[in-house]
Design a protein around this motif. Structure first.
Motif, mmCIF file in Angstrom:
data_model
loop_
_atom_site.group_PDB
_atom_site.id
_atom_site.type_symbol
_atom_site.label_atom_id
_atom_site.label_comp_id
_atom_site.label_asym_id
_atom_site.label_seq_id
_atom_site.Cartn_x
_atom_site.Cartn_y
_atom_site.Cartn_z
ATOM 1 N N PHE A 91 0.849 -1.190 0.000
ATOM 2 C CA PHE A 91 0.000 0.000 0.000
ATOM 3 C C PHE A 91 0.890 1.247 0.000
ATOM 4 N N THR A 92 0.292 2.411 0.052
ATOM 5 C CA THR A 92 1.037 3.669 0.105
ATOM 6 C C THR A 92 1.921 3.688 1.350
ATOM 7 N N THR A 93 3.179 4.048 1.156
ATOM 8 C CA THR A 93 4.127 3.993 2.270
ATOM 9 C C THR A 93 4.835 5.329 2.484
ATOM 10 N N VAL A 94 5.427 5.445 3.641
ATOM 11 C CA VAL A 94 6.359 6.512 3.970
ATOM 12 C C VAL A 94 7.675 5.800 4.274
ATOM 13 N N GLU A 95 8.790 6.386 3.884
ATOM 14 C CA GLU A 95 10.069 5.702 4.046
ATOM 15 C C GLU A 95 11.093 6.578 4.731
ATOM 16 N N GLU A 96 12.094 5.908 5.280
ATOM 17 C CA GLU A 96 13.195 6.579 5.969
ATOM 18 C C GLU A 96 14.479 5.844 5.625
ATOM 19 N N THR A 97 15.479 6.594 5.162
ATOM 20 C CA THR A 97 16.775 6.013 4.821
ATOM 21 C C THR A 97 17.761 6.324 5.939
ATOM 22 N N TYR A 98 18.606 5.360 6.229
ATOM 23 C CA TYR A 98 19.610 5.536 7.277
ATOM 24 C C TYR A 98 20.925 4.938 6.801
ATOM 25 N N GLU A 99 21.993 5.336 7.489
ATOM 26 C CA GLU A 99 23.328 4.902 7.084
ATOM 27 C C GLU A 99 23.741 3.622 7.782
ATOM 28 N N LEU A 100 24.412 2.783 7.018
ATOM 29 C CA LEU A 100 25.042 1.576 7.528
ATOM 30 C C LEU A 100 26.548 1.768 7.428
ATOM 31 N N GLU A 101 27.301 0.833 7.977
ATOM 32 C CA GLU A 101 28.761 0.911 7.871
ATOM 33 C C GLU A 101 29.204 0.915 6.413
ATOM 34 N N TYR A 102 28.441 0.253 5.558
ATOM 35 C CA TYR A 102 28.861 0.022 4.175
ATOM 36 C C TYR A 102 27.926 0.639 3.145
ATOM 37 N N VAL A 120 3.195 4.198 20.803
ATOM 38 C CA VAL A 120 3.744 2.992 20.188
ATOM 39 C C VAL A 120 5.051 2.580 20.870
ATOM 40 N N VAL A 121 5.188 1.274 21.072
ATOM 41 C CA VAL A 121 6.469 0.695 21.468
ATOM 42 C C VAL A 121 7.095 0.131 20.202
ATOM 43 N N LEU A 122 8.332 0.491 19.944
ATOM 44 C CA LEU A 122 9.084 0.033 18.770
ATOM 45 C C LEU A 122 10.044 -1.060 19.221
ATOM 46 N N ILE A 123 9.993 -2.233 18.575
ATOM 47 C CA ILE A 123 10.771 -3.364 19.068
ATOM 48 C C ILE A 123 11.578 -4.044 17.968
ATOM 49 N N ASP A 124 12.759 -4.516 18.368
ATOM 50 C CA ASP A 124 13.621 -5.304 17.497
ATOM 51 C C ASP A 124 14.358 -6.316 18.369
ATOM 52 N N ASP A 125 15.126 -7.183 17.742
ATOM 53 C CA ASP A 125 15.836 -8.185 18.523
ATOM 54 C C ASP A 125 17.106 -7.623 19.145
ATOM 55 N N LEU A 126 17.783 -6.695 18.462
ATOM 56 C CA LEU A 126 19.110 -6.298 18.866
ATOM 57 C C LEU A 126 19.390 -4.857 18.455
ATOM 58 N N ILE A 127 20.126 -4.149 19.291
ATOM 59 C CA ILE A 127 20.582 -2.803 18.943
ATOM 60 C C ILE A 127 22.091 -2.858 18.776
ATOM 61 N N ALA A 128 22.541 -2.557 17.573
ATOM 62 C CA ALA A 128 23.976 -2.509 17.277
ATOM 63 C C ALA A 128 24.353 -1.034 17.087
ATOM 64 N N THR A 129 24.247 -0.532 15.867
ATOM 65 C CA THR A 129 24.572 0.884 15.613
ATOM 66 C C THR A 129 23.373 1.794 15.836
ATOM 67 N N GLY A 130 22.174 1.215 15.951
ATOM 68 C CA GLY A 130 20.971 2.007 16.219
ATOM 69 C C GLY A 130 20.298 2.568 14.988
ATOM 70 N N GLY A 131 20.863 2.327 13.803
ATOM 71 C CA GLY A 131 20.310 2.923 12.587
ATOM 72 C C GLY A 131 18.894 2.499 12.270
ATOM 73 N N THR A 132 18.615 1.211 12.352
ATOM 74 C CA THR A 132 17.281 0.720 12.010
ATOM 75 C C THR A 132 16.243 1.232 13.000
ATOM 76 N N MET A 133 16.549 1.142 14.290
ATOM 77 C CA MET A 133 15.585 1.608 15.284
ATOM 78 C C MET A 133 15.377 3.114 15.191
ATOM 79 N N GLY A 134 16.429 3.851 14.951
ATOM 80 C CA GLY A 134 16.286 5.299 14.792
ATOM 81 C C GLY A 134 15.407 5.648 13.602
ATOM 82 N N ALA A 135 15.601 4.951 12.494
ATOM 83 C CA ALA A 135 14.781 5.190 11.303
ATOM 84 C C ALA A 135 13.322 4.830 11.572
ATOM 85 N N GLY A 136 13.088 3.707 12.258
ATOM 86 C CA GLY A 136 11.722 3.315 12.598
ATOM 87 C C GLY A 136 11.043 4.337 13.487
ATOM 88 N N ALA A 137 11.767 4.863 14.460
ATOM 89 C CA ALA A 137 11.204 5.879 15.353
ATOM 90 C C ALA A 137 10.848 7.143 14.569
#
Length: 181
Positions: A91-102, A120-137
């Protein structure tokens, strides 16, 4: 059970050396999911944390956040919002790009997944660099939701992600820390 729930959970996380690259200590949660007792203990830790907080929804990050988040949403009797890798939602989406090491990565969610004022509570399995969770937030906030907390099973503090997320103003909860990366 003679150990604390957190120690019990941590004891079921497998470390895989040199995967996916030399020098990386990969923290594998699949043993948690395979054992019904430890999986229940894991989910109960999050249920007890968020039961009184009364979130409107749980948002899970692709892909392991879907496993934990959907069960947590079910247990709390609230909705689940998938935040997916780009190109996976119909469906129609909104997107967020974030940086990875590579390079860069992009996550997206449906534009009608949350409403202004949703908690909303935002959940993932693991926090490494925080990029994915930051983008989701940021995605959730752009649609007007309040991210009451970011949550994960594992934090890898040496990679700096949890510190960056907290510095950005995101409250954060993790069950276990592992040194190294």
């Amino acid at each position: 059970m003679s150990m604390s729930p957190v120690d019990y959970i941590k004891s079921h996380i497998r470390t895989v050396s040199d995967w996916p690259a030399p020098g990386v200590q990969f923290r594998d949660i699949t043993p948690l999911l395979a054992d019904p007792r430890v999986f229940r203990v894991l989910i109960d830790q999050f249920v007890h944390r968020y039961f009184d907080a009364r979130p409107s929804a749980i948002a899970g990050l692709d892909a392991r956040g879907f496993i934990i988040g959907s069960v947590l949403a079910y247990e709390l009797n609230i909705g689940f919002v998938p935040i997916r890798k780009k190109g996976k939602l119909p469906f129609t989406t909104v997107e967020e790009t974030y940086e990875l090491e590579y390079g860069n990565a992009t996550v997206e969610m449906h534009t009608d997944a949350v409403k202004p004022g949703d908690r909303v509570v935002l959940i993932d399995d693991l926090i490494a660099t925080g990029g994915t969770m930051g983008a989701g937030a940021r995605l959730l906030q752009r649609l007007g939701a309040e991210v009451i907390e970011g949550a994960a099973i594992v934090d890898l503090p040496e990679l700096g992600g949890s510190a960056r997320l907290k510095a950005s103003g995101l409250p954060l909860f993790t069950l276990v820390d592992f040194e190294g990366h």
